[in-house]
Design an enzyme around this catalytic site. Sequence first.
Site, PDB file in Angstrom:
ATOM      1  N   TYR A 220       0.994  -1.207   0.196  1.00 38.58           N
ATOM      2  CA  TYR A 220       0.060  -0.015   0.084  1.00 38.58           C
ATOM      3  C   TYR A 220       1.102   1.325  -0.081  1.00 38.58           C
ATOM      4  O   TYR A 220       1.386   1.672   1.087  1.00 38.58           O
ATOM      5  CB  TYR A 220      -1.036   0.022   1.118  1.00 38.58           C
ATOM      6  CG  TYR A 220      -2.063  -1.257   1.355  1.00 38.58           C
ATOM      7  CD1 TYR A 220      -2.186  -1.788   0.028  1.00 38.58           C
ATOM      8  CD2 TYR A 220      -2.571  -1.569   2.412  1.00 38.58           C
ATOM      9  CE1 TYR A 220      -3.001  -3.029   0.135  1.00 38.58           C
ATOM     10  CE2 TYR A 220      -3.510  -2.496   2.513  1.00 38.58           C
ATOM     11  CZ  TYR A 220      -3.756  -3.370   1.407  1.00 38.58           C
ATOM     12  OH  TYR A 220      -4.611  -4.237   1.364  1.00 38.58           O
TER      13      TYR A 220
ATOM     14  N   SER B 101     -13.223  -5.065   1.588  1.00 35.68           N
ATOM     15  CA  SER B 101     -14.158  -4.353   0.698  1.00 35.68           C
ATOM     16  C   SER B 101     -15.520  -4.530   1.112  1.00 35.68           C
ATOM     17  O   SER B 101     -16.206  -5.004   0.489  1.00 35.68           O
ATOM     18  CB  SER B 101     -13.813  -4.454  -0.462  1.00 35.68           C
ATOM     19  OG  SER B 101     -12.401  -4.214  -1.093  1.00 35.68           O
ATOM     20  N   PRO B 102     -15.724  -4.712   2.576  1.00 36.27           N
ATOM     21  CA  PRO B 102     -17.311  -4.916   2.722  1.00 36.27           C
ATOM     22  C   PRO B 102     -18.342  -3.941   2.252  1.00 36.27           C
ATOM     23  O   PRO B 102     -19.571  -4.297   2.206  1.00 36.27           O
ATOM     24  CB  PRO B 102     -17.003  -5.004   4.391  1.00 36.27           C
ATOM     25  CG  PRO B 102     -16.073  -4.301   4.821  1.00 36.27           C
ATOM     26  CD  PRO B 102     -14.978  -4.339   3.342  1.00 36.27           C
ATOM     27  N   LEU B 103     -17.662  -2.647   1.957  1.00 31.68           N
ATOM     28  CA  LEU B 103     -18.920  -1.733   1.308  1.00 31.68           C
ATOM     29  C   LEU B 103     -18.520  -1.630  -0.094  1.00 31.68           C
ATOM     30  O   LEU B 103     -18.914  -0.716  -0.604  1.00 31.68           O
ATOM     31  CB  LEU B 103     -18.176  -0.228   1.958  1.00 31.68           C
ATOM     32  CG  LEU B 103     -18.341  -0.080   3.347  1.00 31.68           C
ATOM     33  CD1 LEU B 103     -17.739   1.097   4.143  1.00 31.68           C
ATOM     34  CD2 LEU B 103     -19.950  -0.192   3.820  1.00 31.68           C
ATOM     35  N   GLY B 104     -18.147  -2.810  -0.850  1.00 32.82           N
ATOM     36  CA  GLY B 104     -17.843  -2.876  -2.160  1.00 32.82           C
ATOM     37  C   GLY B 104     -16.789  -1.707  -2.708  1.00 32.82           C
ATOM     38  O   GLY B 104     -17.475  -0.895  -3.589  1.00 32.82           O
ATOM     39  N   ARG B 105     -16.034  -1.332  -1.907  1.00 28.33           N
ATOM     40  CA  ARG B 105     -15.107  -0.079  -2.181  1.00 28.33           C
ATOM     41  C   ARG B 105     -15.763   1.315  -2.129  1.00 28.33           C
ATOM     42  O   ARG B 105     -15.315   2.029  -2.944  1.00 28.33           O
ATOM     43  CB  ARG B 105     -14.344  -0.517  -3.634  1.00 28.33           C
ATOM     44  CG  ARG B 105     -13.442  -1.762  -3.446  1.00 28.33           C
ATOM     45  CD  ARG B 105     -12.658  -1.891  -4.557  1.00 28.33           C
ATOM     46  NE  ARG B 105     -11.814  -3.543  -4.528  1.00 28.33           N
ATOM     47  CZ  ARG B 105     -10.575  -3.620  -4.353  1.00 28.33           C
ATOM     48  NH1 ARG B 105      -9.878  -2.355  -3.981  1.00 28.33           N
ATOM     49  NH2 ARG B 105     -10.149  -4.624  -4.283  1.00 28.33           N
ATOM     50  N   GLY B 106     -16.760   1.153  -1.315  1.00 27.76           N
ATOM     51  CA  GLY B 106     -17.460   2.415  -1.150  1.00 27.76           C
ATOM     52  C   GLY B 106     -18.775   2.429  -2.056  1.00 27.76           C
ATOM     53  O   GLY B 106     -19.808   3.404  -1.879  1.00 27.76           O
ATOM     54  N   PHE B 107     -18.840   1.655  -3.280  1.00 32.95           N
ATOM     55  CA  PHE B 107     -20.013   1.627  -3.953  1.00 32.95           C
ATOM     56  C   PHE B 107     -21.214   1.568  -3.289  1.00 32.95           C
ATOM     57  O   PHE B 107     -22.348   2.048  -3.620  1.00 32.95           O
ATOM     58  CB  PHE B 107     -20.063   0.577  -5.139  1.00 32.95           C
ATOM     59  CG  PHE B 107     -20.981   0.738  -6.321  1.00 32.95           C
ATOM     60  CD1 PHE B 107     -20.643   1.809  -7.319  1.00 32.95           C
ATOM     61  CD2 PHE B 107     -21.964   0.097  -6.340  1.00 32.95           C
ATOM     62  CE1 PHE B 107     -21.258   1.964  -8.469  1.00 32.95           C
ATOM     63  CE2 PHE B 107     -22.878   0.307  -7.452  1.00 32.95           C
ATOM     64  CZ  PHE B 107     -22.484   1.090  -8.350  1.00 32.95           C
TER      65      PHE B 107
END
Length: 338
Positions: free
Chosen positions: A61, A209-215
């Site tokens: 990262y 990515s539990p938020l779908g990368r923010g989507f």
Amino acid sequence: MTDGRISTARLGTDGPEVGVQGLGCMGMSFAYGPVDTDASRATLERALELGVTLYDTADMYGAGENERFLSPFFKAHRDELLIATKFALSLDPDNPTRRVIRNDEPYIRQAVEASLKRLDVDVIDLYYMHRRDVNVPIEETVGVMADLIREGKVKQLGLSEVTADELRAAHAVHPIAAVQSEWSLFSRDIEAKVVPAARDLGVTLVPYSPLGRGFLTGSFTNAEQDLTPDDFRRQQPRYTGENATTNAALLAPLREIAASHGATLGQIALAWVHHQSQLHNLPVIPIPGTRKPQRVEENTAATHIKLTQEELALLDPLATKVAGNRYADMRFTSAGRE
Ligand SMILES: NC(=O)c1ccc[n+]([C@@H]2O[C@H](COP(=O)([O-])OP(=O)(O)OC[C@H]3O[C@@H](n4cnc5c(N)ncnc54)[C@H](OP(=O)(O)O)[C@@H]3O)[C@@H](O)[C@H]2O)c1
């Protein structure tokens, strides 16, 4: 919940109890547009106050920058939190869109020393293999990782984006505490084989990515239109073009459920991930990423939301309707090798 802090879950069969939600720190230095170090520092402190104790980073990262950035926070609170970092993945300096994956002993040995130095700590609490290099038997890689435990450099082992067979082979060499893989309302491929294997072996699931990368929060609907030119999400098929339009329309039931709970879309998406623990009967510790203190409050509050059977039934079909893969090259995922 007592004193406003989140509840805990176990990291591996004999491992420590950690906050049932961790914090993904990648976006603080890498991949998701402009960084804001002051807000990120405040986010880290607020997360700890709320009972978040598992902090997720990786050597790749920002090519080490994320580990360096986190180091002062980790050192200031060394006994209150767990540091999770990863090796195996880097970007080719001559072609930064090309990923290089290595799982061999000389690579692992230099990677762990470099991470310890950047983090400026004596030991890494949870050390993950970030991606599988199919040229190296996984038994060999985990053998080296187990040596790192014996040498006192690492406390627990994790694997990211492994198949169920790879997990079993690895676990036979040394107990694996955690599997970190993408898991959300939009990305459910690990439920078929990886999740049952983890449950059987006593391995904790750490959904990234539990938020779908923010989507899934509705904060952007099309990566090309809404995000900065350097944002990694522009390279992901499901967040661009017609796929993004199709996928944004899928959020309708999420909006409906959020309204009935007086919650945000992101909170419902996270409540769904937390519910998977009960459904699949294994510890599940998602690591949503944010750089904003108020969002860490929002995200941790989602651990208290209980979805009804009717709501779960409305959300269940979403993943099958998603247009576009989660990575442009699915060989980069465990599903690409199952
Ligand atoms: N093992 C792997 O291969 C792998 C791959 C990807 C990620 N990870 C790890 O998993 C962590 C989490 O995954 P992720 O960051 O990719 O995706 P994520 O957690 O699904 O979503 C993060 C994105 O959502 C936004 N966000 C967070 N909370 C929000 C809220 N309440 N409302 C609106 N937007 C919100 C963040 O923006 P702000 O930051 O601006 O709040 C960020 O853009 C990463 O930080 C990383 O540590 C691991």
